[in-house]
Design a protein around this motif. Sequence first.
Motif, PDB file in Angstrom:
ATOM      1  N   GLY A 148      -8.529   2.098  -5.759  1.00 26.44           N
ATOM      2  CA  GLY A 148      -8.183   2.290  -4.353  1.00 26.44           C
ATOM      3  C   GLY A 148      -7.906   0.983  -3.636  1.00 26.44           C
ATOM      4  O   GLY A 148      -7.801   0.946  -2.410  1.00 26.44           O
ATOM      5  N   ARG A 149      -7.759  -0.092  -4.389  1.00 23.51           N
ATOM      6  CA  ARG A 149      -7.610  -1.431  -3.814  1.00 23.51           C
ATOM      7  C   ARG A 149      -6.497  -1.509  -2.770  1.00 23.51           C
ATOM      8  O   ARG A 149      -6.685  -2.067  -1.695  1.00 23.51           O
ATOM      9  CB  ARG A 149      -7.385  -2.437  -4.941  1.00 23.51           C
ATOM     10  CG  ARG A 149      -7.306  -3.876  -4.502  1.00 23.51           C
ATOM     11  CD  ARG A 149      -7.207  -4.849  -5.683  1.00 23.51           C
ATOM     12  NE  ARG A 149      -6.106  -4.493  -6.571  1.00 23.51           N
ATOM     13  CZ  ARG A 149      -6.260  -4.239  -7.876  1.00 23.51           C
ATOM     14  NH1 ARG A 149      -7.435  -4.287  -8.436  1.00 23.51           N
ATOM     15  NH2 ARG A 149      -5.210  -3.937  -8.616  1.00 23.51           N
ATOM     16  N   LEU A 159      -7.622   0.306   0.355  1.00 28.85           N
ATOM     17  CA  LEU A 159      -8.665  -0.470   1.035  1.00 28.85           C
ATOM     18  C   LEU A 159      -8.055  -1.667   1.763  1.00 28.85           C
ATOM     19  O   LEU A 159      -8.452  -1.990   2.881  1.00 28.85           O
ATOM     20  CB  LEU A 159      -9.733  -0.918   0.036  1.00 28.85           C
ATOM     21  CG  LEU A 159     -10.512   0.232  -0.625  1.00 28.85           C
ATOM     22  CD1 LEU A 159     -11.387  -0.314  -1.754  1.00 28.85           C
ATOM     23  CD2 LEU A 159     -11.337   1.009   0.383  1.00 28.85           C
ATOM     24  N   HIS A 160      -7.082  -2.299   1.132  1.00 27.51           N
ATOM     25  CA  HIS A 160      -6.390  -3.439   1.744  1.00 27.51           C
ATOM     26  C   HIS A 160      -5.636  -3.022   3.016  1.00 27.51           C
ATOM     27  O   HIS A 160      -5.423  -3.838   3.910  1.00 27.51           O
ATOM     28  CB  HIS A 160      -5.432  -4.073   0.735  1.00 27.51           C
ATOM     29  CG  HIS A 160      -4.698  -5.256   1.251  1.00 27.51           C
ATOM     30  ND1 HIS A 160      -5.301  -6.478   1.448  1.00 27.51           N
ATOM     31  CD2 HIS A 160      -3.407  -5.404   1.644  1.00 27.51           C
ATOM     32  CE1 HIS A 160      -4.413  -7.332   1.937  1.00 27.51           C
ATOM     33  NE2 HIS A 160      -3.253  -6.705   2.069  1.00 27.51           N
ATOM     34  N   THR A 206     -11.199   3.410   4.144  1.00 28.43           N
ATOM     35  CA  THR A 206     -12.582   3.244   3.702  1.00 28.43           C
ATOM     36  C   THR A 206     -12.991   4.512   2.960  1.00 28.43           C
ATOM     37  O   THR A 206     -12.454   5.590   3.204  1.00 28.43           O
ATOM     38  CB  THR A 206     -13.553   3.022   4.882  1.00 28.43           C
ATOM     39  OG1 THR A 206     -13.443   4.121   5.783  1.00 28.43           O
ATOM     40  CG2 THR A 206     -13.237   1.726   5.623  1.00 28.43           C
ATOM     41  N   GLN A 207     -13.966   4.353   2.066  1.00 26.76           N
ATOM     42  CA  GLN A 207     -14.464   5.513   1.344  1.00 26.76           C
ATOM     43  C   GLN A 207     -15.304   6.364   2.289  1.00 26.76           C
ATOM     44  O   GLN A 207     -16.114   5.832   3.057  1.00 26.76           O
ATOM     45  CB  GLN A 207     -15.286   5.099   0.131  1.00 26.76           C
ATOM     46  CG  GLN A 207     -15.610   6.268  -0.758  1.00 26.76           C
ATOM     47  CD  GLN A 207     -16.186   5.859  -2.096  1.00 26.76           C
ATOM     48  OE1 GLN A 207     -16.176   4.686  -2.467  1.00 26.76           O
ATOM     49  NE2 GLN A 207     -16.682   6.831  -2.844  1.00 26.76           N
ATOM     50  N   LYS A 221     -12.459   9.387  -5.579  1.00 29.82           N
ATOM     51  CA  LYS A 221     -13.062   8.927  -4.320  1.00 29.82           C
ATOM     52  C   LYS A 221     -12.158   9.375  -3.197  1.00 29.82           C
ATOM     53  O   LYS A 221     -10.936   9.290  -3.303  1.00 29.82           O
ATOM     54  CB  LYS A 221     -13.148   7.400  -4.283  1.00 29.82           C
ATOM     55  CG  LYS A 221     -14.032   6.795  -5.333  1.00 29.82           C
ATOM     56  CD  LYS A 221     -14.031   5.282  -5.196  1.00 29.82           C
ATOM     57  CE  LYS A 221     -12.820   4.740  -5.924  1.00 29.82           C
ATOM     58  NZ  LYS A 221     -12.892   3.320  -6.206  1.00 29.82           N
ATOM     59  N   LEU A 254     -10.820   8.625   0.474  1.00 30.79           N
ATOM     60  CA  LEU A 254     -10.651   7.500   1.389  1.00 30.79           C
ATOM     61  C   LEU A 254     -10.002   8.009   2.672  1.00 30.79           C
ATOM     62  O   LEU A 254      -9.248   8.986   2.649  1.00 30.79           O
ATOM     63  CB  LEU A 254      -9.764   6.427   0.755  1.00 30.79           C
ATOM     64  CG  LEU A 254     -10.182   5.910  -0.619  1.00 30.79           C
ATOM     65  CD1 LEU A 254      -9.116   4.981  -1.177  1.00 30.79           C
ATOM     66  CD2 LEU A 254     -11.508   5.202  -0.545  1.00 30.79           C
ATOM     67  N   ARG A 300      -8.394   6.717   6.760  1.00 34.88           N
ATOM     68  CA  ARG A 300      -8.035   5.675   7.733  1.00 34.88           C
ATOM     69  C   ARG A 300      -7.668   6.337   9.034  1.00 34.88           C
ATOM     70  O   ARG A 300      -6.847   7.264   9.084  1.00 34.88           O
ATOM     71  CB  ARG A 300      -6.851   4.864   7.243  1.00 34.88           C
ATOM     72  CG  ARG A 300      -6.443   3.877   8.325  1.00 34.88           C
ATOM     73  CD  ARG A 300      -5.402   2.931   7.963  1.00 34.88           C
ATOM     74  NE  ARG A 300      -4.994   2.238   9.167  1.00 34.88           N
ATOM     75  CZ  ARG A 300      -4.063   1.344   9.223  1.00 34.88           C
ATOM     76  NH1 ARG A 300      -3.427   0.998   8.131  1.00 34.88           N
ATOM     77  NH2 ARG A 300      -3.751   0.771  10.355  1.00 34.88           N
TER      78      ARG A 300
END
Length: 151
Positions: free
Chosen positions: A114-115, A118-119, A123-124, A145, A147, A149
Amino acid sequence: MRPARPRDAAALAALSAPFVRSGALRARPFQVYAWHATDFLVAEAPDGTLDGCLALRVHPEPTHDGRVTGVLYNFCVSHGRQGSGLGAQLLTAALTEGRSRAVDTLFTATTGSGRLFLHHGFTQVSPRLAPETWARSLDPRRGAKVLARVL
């Protein structure tokens, strides 16, 4: 970058196939690509082939407090274009599209790191925060996971 058209369904399925085989994407019947082609943003190569795609579906049921949610799904970039920044461009375009459609929060699920998400401010979160019907559709055996936003 452009919105996909119904005639892109076969190309979307073909682009996604190697990622389905590797387990990075969940399998979807061809009809999903045909019926929901307009959910997709695509990156098209000069020869007309698709180098990447990412779908955004605005969820039909608002949250209990009236917020509009969206789900990003079927995110893939052809192996030859990975590492070129194309994924970041697709994700940025999807965030812009979400804002233009008055989405309050975007959700996605990933079996990877999920990089990139996340960048870009994701968020998880607990799947309980996601749209209920979408969260129920996630296969727990895949270990994805969730995520989110806020836009």
